[in-house]
Design a protein around this motif. Structure first.
Motif, short mmCIF file in Angstrom:
data_model
loop_
_atom_site.label_atom_id
_atom_site.label_comp_id
_atom_site.label_asym_id
_atom_site.label_seq_id
_atom_site.Cartn_x
_atom_site.Cartn_y
_atom_site.Cartn_z
N GLU A 130 0.86 -1.18 0.00
CA GLU A 130 0.00 0.00 0.00
C GLU A 130 0.90 1.24 0.00
O GLU A 130 1.55 1.54 0.99
CB GLU A 130 -0.92 0.01 1.22
N SER A 131 0.95 1.91 -1.14
CA SER A 131 1.75 3.12 -1.26
C SER A 131 0.86 4.32 -0.93
O SER A 131 -0.08 4.63 -1.66
CB SER A 131 2.30 3.24 -2.69
N LYS A 132 1.16 4.98 0.17
CA LYS A 132 0.29 6.05 0.67
C LYS A 132 0.42 7.33 -0.16
O LYS A 132 1.47 7.60 -0.76
CB LYS A 132 0.61 6.35 2.13
N GLU A 133 -0.63 8.12 -0.16
CA GLU A 133 -0.60 9.41 -0.85
C GLU A 133 0.54 10.26 -0.31
O GLU A 133 0.76 10.34 0.90
CB GLU A 133 -1.93 10.15 -0.66
N GLY A 134 1.29 10.86 -1.21
CA GLY A 134 2.42 11.69 -0.82
C GLY A 134 3.74 10.95 -0.72
O GLY A 134 4.79 11.58 -0.59
N GLU A 145 -0.22 -5.15 -6.42
CA GLU A 145 0.17 -6.55 -6.24
C GLU A 145 1.14 -6.93 -7.36
O GLU A 145 0.97 -6.53 -8.51
CB GLU A 145 -1.04 -7.48 -6.30
N VAL A 146 2.15 -7.69 -6.98
CA VAL A 146 3.10 -8.25 -7.95
C VAL A 146 3.13 -9.75 -7.72
O VAL A 146 3.42 -10.21 -6.61
CB VAL A 146 4.51 -7.65 -7.78
N MET A 147 2.83 -10.52 -8.76
CA MET A 147 2.76 -11.97 -8.65
C MET A 147 3.88 -12.63 -9.45
O MET A 147 4.04 -12.34 -10.65
CB MET A 147 1.40 -12.48 -9.13
N TYR A 148 4.67 -13.46 -8.78
CA TYR A 148 5.71 -14.24 -9.42
C TYR A 148 5.24 -15.70 -9.50
O TYR A 148 4.96 -16.31 -8.46
CB TYR A 148 7.01 -14.21 -8.59
N THR A 149 5.17 -16.25 -10.70
CA THR A 149 4.79 -17.65 -10.85
C THR A 149 5.74 -18.34 -11.83
O THR A 149 6.33 -17.70 -12.71
CB THR A 149 3.34 -17.80 -11.34
N LEU A 150 5.85 -19.65 -11.68
CA LEU A 150 6.72 -20.46 -12.51
C LEU A 150 5.94 -21.69 -12.94
O LEU A 150 5.20 -22.28 -12.15
CB LEU A 150 7.97 -20.89 -11.71
N ALA A 162 -2.79 -3.05 -10.08
CA ALA A 162 -2.80 -1.91 -9.17
C ALA A 162 -4.05 -1.07 -9.39
O ALA A 162 -4.68 -1.11 -10.46
CB ALA A 162 -1.56 -1.04 -9.37
N LYS A 163 -4.41 -0.30 -8.36
CA LYS A 163 -5.50 0.67 -8.44
C LYS A 163 -5.19 1.83 -7.52
O LYS A 163 -4.42 1.70 -6.55
CB LYS A 163 -6.84 0.03 -8.09
N THR A 164 -5.79 2.99 -7.82
CA THR A 164 -5.54 4.20 -7.05
C THR A 164 -6.84 4.91 -6.73
O THR A 164 -7.84 4.75 -7.45
CB THR A 164 -4.60 5.14 -7.84
N ASP A 165 -6.83 5.70 -5.65
CA ASP A 165 -8.04 6.47 -5.31
C ASP A 165 -7.94 7.91 -5.81
O ASP A 165 -8.80 8.73 -5.52
CB ASP A 165 -8.29 6.44 -3.80
N GLN A 166 -6.87 8.20 -6.57
CA GLN A 166 -6.68 9.53 -7.13
C GLN A 166 -5.76 9.41 -8.34
O GLN A 166 -4.89 8.55 -8.38
CB GLN A 166 -6.03 10.44 -6.06
N LYS A 167 -5.97 10.25 -9.32
CA LYS A 167 -5.14 10.20 -10.52
C LYS A 167 -3.67 10.30 -10.14
O LYS A 167 -3.26 11.16 -9.37
CB LYS A 167 -5.53 11.32 -11.47
N ASP A 328 -5.86 6.59 -13.77
CA ASP A 328 -7.00 7.32 -13.23
C ASP A 328 -7.62 6.60 -12.04
O ASP A 328 -7.49 5.38 -11.89
CB ASP A 328 -8.07 7.50 -14.31
N LYS A 329 -8.32 7.37 -11.24
CA LYS A 329 -9.10 6.80 -10.15
C LYS A 329 -10.10 5.80 -10.72
O LYS A 329 -10.80 6.09 -11.69
CB LYS A 329 -9.83 7.91 -9.40
N GLY A 330 -10.14 4.62 -10.14
CA GLY A 330 -11.06 3.60 -10.60
C GLY A 330 -10.56 2.75 -11.76
O GLY A 330 -11.14 1.72 -12.09
N GLN A 331 -9.46 3.20 -12.38
CA GLN A 331 -8.88 2.44 -13.49
C GLN A 331 -7.99 1.32 -12.94
O GLN A 331 -7.34 1.48 -11.92
CB GLN A 331 -8.07 3.37 -14.39
N ARG A 332 -7.99 0.20 -13.62
CA ARG A 332 -7.16 -0.93 -13.18
C ARG A 332 -5.87 -0.98 -13.98
O ARG A 332 -5.90 -0.99 -15.21
CB ARG A 332 -7.93 -2.24 -13.36
N TYR A 333 -4.76 -0.96 -13.29
CA TYR A 333 -3.46 -1.15 -13.94
C TYR A 333 -3.18 -2.64 -13.98
O TYR A 333 -3.24 -3.34 -12.96
CB TYR A 333 -2.38 -0.43 -13.14
N SER A 334 -2.87 -3.15 -15.16
CA SER A 334 -2.60 -4.58 -15.30
C SER A 334 -1.54 -4.78 -16.36
O SER A 334 -1.61 -4.21 -17.46
CB SER A 334 -3.88 -5.33 -15.69
#
Length: 345
Positions: A130-134, A145-150, A162-167, A328-334
């Protein structure tokens, strides 16, 4: 498939663990939850000898003093941001200036320098943070989240969610230094690299993109048919000389999940094929690798490893012609990058 969890130390009263994923072929990937650092990848050579093909240390203390980002997850923004500042919706944000006046690899305490939560999942490990604002100057609370699989095809996958609550800005990568000779017996100058890329980004003296997208044709940056790394090290091309004789450049990929990045060491027979959905790969040939501690009893030195950093383009926030790295807020980073290890006899 086997997954082992062991103690690797402690930082600020937080336990650090190592996780080793072993497939049915005996291939191993080991990572720790400090910086999601990949400490070891054991793969066979053409004679079946298992050896480590990434640079890594044996103890946590060596990573705490490391300045080379060995094996780490990089973020929030991989690469440099000019002037350590940017604007979003007319508001200016100032981020940590840890590369002269510029921002580099997420700042002074980026994703590479924090302890992540970790849990074992099917065929691998899921790291979360959890990377806090600021934090380092970035807007928005970011959950990542970072997933390592083999798998049993000797494919190592890194998935980012990832997701954010602010741009905010986000483009994440892994900074492993590969050396297919095994146990860093030799440098990577005779490794052959093939890239499906017609263009690369020109850099200025601060190693930040100028905005000019250059053609690789008739330059040492043309890896479309394969070329040894030494070509760029001995080149007098101004861009090779600029970065310390070698490569530290973003290459725009022509295709995705299409064998677009291939590394080979003919002596060991080991091959590495990288596929991604990212628009670019930063090829860094360890031109500025600094000695901190020995890796595998070998002194850290220039050209001991090569990074293949799949990501968005550095400083994209200042170049409208580059693919956006705004989340963006609500956008999913994948994003997903696959590393497939093989043998060519």
């Amino acid at each position: 498939m086997q997954i082992m969890k062991e103690s690797f130390g402690e930082l600020d009263h937080k336990p650090v663990f190592s996780f080793t994923i072993i497939n049915d072929q005996g291939v191993e990937v080991t990572a720790i939850n400090y910086g999601c650092i990949i400490t070891r990848i054991m793969v066979p050579d053409k004679n079946g000898v298992l050896e480590n093909v990434v640079l890594g240390y044996e103890v946590l203390e060596d990573y705490l003093s490391d300045s080379n980002y060995l094996g780490a997850i990089i973020g929030r923004v991989a690469g440099r941001i000019r002037g350590g500042s940017f604007e979003l919706d007319g508001k200016k944000y100032t981020v940590a200036q840890n590369d002269r006046t510029n921002h580099l690899h997420g700042g002074i305490q980026g994703f590479d320098k924090v302890v992540w939560n970790a849990k074992i999942i099917e065929d691998g490990v899921c790291f979360s943070y959890e990377s806090k604002e600021g934090e380092e100057g970035y807007p928005g609370n970011l959950s990542i989240e970072v997933m390592y699989t083999l798998n049993n095809d000797n494919e190592f996958l890194i998935r980012y969610e990832a997701k954010t609550d602010q741009k905010t800005l986000l483009t994440v990568t892994n900074h492993s230094y590969f050396n297919l000779s095994g146990n860093s017996k030799k440098n990577i100058l005779n490794h052959s690299l093939t890239l499906k890329s017609d263009e690369f980004l020109e850099l200025d003296e601060g190693l930040i993109p100028t905005g000019h997208i250059a053609e690789v044709t008739n330059t040492p940056f043309d890896f479309r048919l394969g070329e040894v790394i030494e070509t760029g090290v001995t080149s007098t091309h101004p861009q090779n000389v600029l970065v310390g004789n070698g490569y530290d450049h973003p290459f725009l990929l022509n295709s995705n999940h299409d064998n677009e990045i291939m590394l080979k060491d003919s002596e060991s027979g080991r091959t590495l094929t990288v596929e991604t959905d990212e628009p670019a790969v930063v090829v860094y040939t360890g031109n500025a690798l600094q000695y901190n501690k020995d890796v595998q009893d070998v002194r850290t030195s220039k050209y001991l490893g090569i990074c293949l950093e799949t990501q968005g383009l550095p400083d994209a926030i200042h170049h409208s012609q580059f693919p956006s790295i705004i989340l963006d807020k609500g956008q999913r980073y994948s994003s997903i990058t696959k590393y497939k290890f093989g043998i060519k006899r």
